[in-house]
Enzyme design. Structure first.
Site, PDB file in Angstrom:
ATOM      1  N   GLU A 262       0.894  -1.179  -0.075  1.00 17.63           N
ATOM      2  CA  GLU A 262      -0.061  -0.101  -0.040  1.00 17.63           C
ATOM      3  C   GLU A 262       0.893   1.320  -0.042  1.00 17.63           C
ATOM      4  OE1 GLU A 262      -2.560   2.880   0.273  1.00 17.63           O
ATOM      5  OE2 GLU A 262      -3.367   0.957   0.181  1.00 17.63           O
ATOM      6  N   ASN A 307      -7.286  -4.695  -4.606  1.00 21.10           N
ATOM      7  CA  ASN A 307      -8.617  -3.771  -4.225  1.00 21.10           C
ATOM      8  C   ASN A 307      -8.215  -2.224  -4.297  1.00 21.10           C
ATOM      9  OD1 ASN A 307     -10.830  -2.989  -2.656  1.00 21.10           O
ATOM     10  ND2 ASN A 307      -9.513  -2.691  -0.870  1.00 21.10           N
ATOM     11  N   CYS A 334     -14.575  -0.947  -6.128  1.00 17.20           N
ATOM     12  CA  CYS A 334     -15.483   0.065  -5.819  1.00 17.20           C
ATOM     13  C   CYS A 334     -16.249   0.657  -7.091  1.00 17.20           C
ATOM     14  CB  CYS A 334     -15.095   1.050  -4.909  1.00 17.20           C
ATOM     15  SG  CYS A 334     -13.702   1.994  -5.373  1.00 17.20           S
TER      16      CYS A 334
END
EC number: 2.1.1.189
Length: 375
Positions: A262, A307, A334
């Site tokens: 990340e 993700n 998303c």
């Protein structure tokens, strides 16, 4: 869901509010099936939804009005302010916080920022609540440090009114643009992270780390990913765009090797703290660009979980995964449009399973979890 703000024509954020939830789910499912119409899907799992209202764990409030009578909410396109303290998406626990913040803003002399005049100090109030213990994180987004001493001096009164405030910070955002936060974060409390817990997995929320805003549905999303991974013959996985580690921490077992990547170092600090608490020694979390990390590796694990933000994983990572061909890819998205575009760039994979998660009720948005298997 009934909303006085919507009925009065004062807020249109929840564009689907007049549709019953089953109709919303049907429309979202139809949209997802349309986006994936070119791909055979082996199994469509039933969509997952949560509460209709009071489900948000975060409020992002634009501060406007005057220092004596501040408004917390949003600005319309023409610049007129709207107070959203009564928004039914927020839990009842937010109301006393908003109620105490208004007199506090006056006490501390935090002049609301006026966008038209480019004057004032207090731009936003950001409030986050932990579902596990009701603790809260409060962030004041200021234009500069001019009012910092005044804020510190007035703070004991606010803490006395609201003992649930565990983490309080000031974020400095000096730019005259609609940017929510700046790089500088000043902690006003000893505690620097909010403790959360989903499915018996400890998670941490720090000021500049992304965290899902619908905990009831997010916890089901993570649990579902864990269940899917448990059914696969996987000893080694990557968790790319991992945030605070929600997916990886749920999916990992003591004998599994897992690398979480990340770009936000704050989020990685949270993930490392959780892994240490769980005693998972074979988990590695690193603050790096996910695409750069992956494409620099000479081999891949059996499973890559991604993700990404709304833009998707993009062609370079798709090309790399196509070439390296991990046996399984789990894609959490998303934005189903960019996910469908990315899946098109992974021609060597078939879609085994898809499930929709209604993370954003009363809007057209949703989260989707997809299992891709190498053909």
């Amino acid at each position: 869901m009934q909303c006085a703000l919507y009925d009065a024509g004062r807020c249109r954020s929840c564009q689907w509010i007049t549709q019953p939830i089953p109709e919303q789910l049907s429309a979202k499912t139809a949209d997802l099936k349309n986006l994936l119409a070119d791909f055979p899907v082996e199994e469509w799992c039933a969509p997952v939804s949560g509460p209709e209202q009071g489900f948000r764990n975060k409020a992002k409030m634009v501060v406007s009005g005057s220092v004596e009578k501040p408004l917390l909410g949003m600005l319309h396109r023409d610049g007129t302010p709207e107070d959203l303290c009564d928004c039914p998406l927020y839990p009842a626990s937010f109301a006393p916080v908003f109620a105490a913040l208004k007199p506090f803003i006056a006490r501390a002399g935090l002049t609301p920022y006026n966008v038209a005049r480019k004057r004032g100090e207090l731009k936003y109030i950001l409030l986050t609540e932990s579902q596990s213990d009701g603790g809260m994180m409060l962030r004041f987004v200021l234009r500069s440090e001019t009012k910092l001493a005044q804020l510190r001096k007035a703070l004991p009164w606010l803490q006395e009114q609201l003992p649930q405030l565990k983490v309080i910070t000031v974020n400095i955002q000096p730019v005259h643009m609609a940017i929510m936060e700046g790089e500088t974060e000043i902690y006003l409390t000893e505690q620097q992270a909010l403790a959360e817990r989903f499915n018996d997995v400890p998670l941490w929320i720090r000021p500049q780390s992304f965290f899902q805003t619908n905990p009831a549905v997010a916890s089901q999303l993570y649990a579902t990913a864990r269940d899917w991974v448990r059914q696969l013959p996987v000893k080694h996985m990557w968790d790319l765009f991992c945030g605070v580690g929600g997916f990886g921490l749920h999916c990992a077992t003591p004998d599994m090797q897992l690398t979480g990547i990340e770009i936000a170092s704050e989020a990685i600090a949270c993930a490392k703290q959780s892994a240490a608490e769980l005693g998972l020694t074979r988990l590695q979390f690193q603050a790096l660009d996910s695409t750069q990390f992956a494409t620099a590796q000479g081999e891949v694990p059996e499973l890559v979980l991604v993700n990404p933000p709304r833009r998707g994983i993009g062609k370079p990572l798709c090309d790399y995964l196509s070439t390296m061909a991990p046996r399984f890819i789990i894609y959490s998205s998303c934005n189903a449009q960019t996910m469908a575009k990315d899946v098109r760039e992974l021609p060597g994979y078939r879609i085994e399973r898809v499930q929709l998660f209604d993370m954003f009720p009363h809007t057209a948005h949703y989260e989707v979890l997809t299992l891709l298997v190498k053909q």
